[in-house]
Design a protein around this motif. Sequence first.
Motif: not given
Length: 77
Positions: A12-16, A44-47, A70-71
């Motif tokens: 598990g790795v944060p999306a950032r 601040k979301y990542r697509i 942080e997802a």
Amino acid sequence: MNELDFRPKTKGVPARLIRVGQVVMESYEHPCKVVEINDNPVSKYRIISARYVWQRDSEPPWRLGTFHPEALLERAI
């Protein structure tokens, strides 16, 4: 042809921390390669866009999703 690993070991790795070229799990037995990341400066979301590991580079990528930084995503290790 190389045999594909549909169930790689993951972490598990944060999306950032996800980068282009890494393999993440879309779902069980569906590993996909990240081909594009767009960060929204306002939310601040990542697509993240990807292709399944069995798709050709000539096939169009698809949107894996929009993630909070942080997802946790399951990244192949």
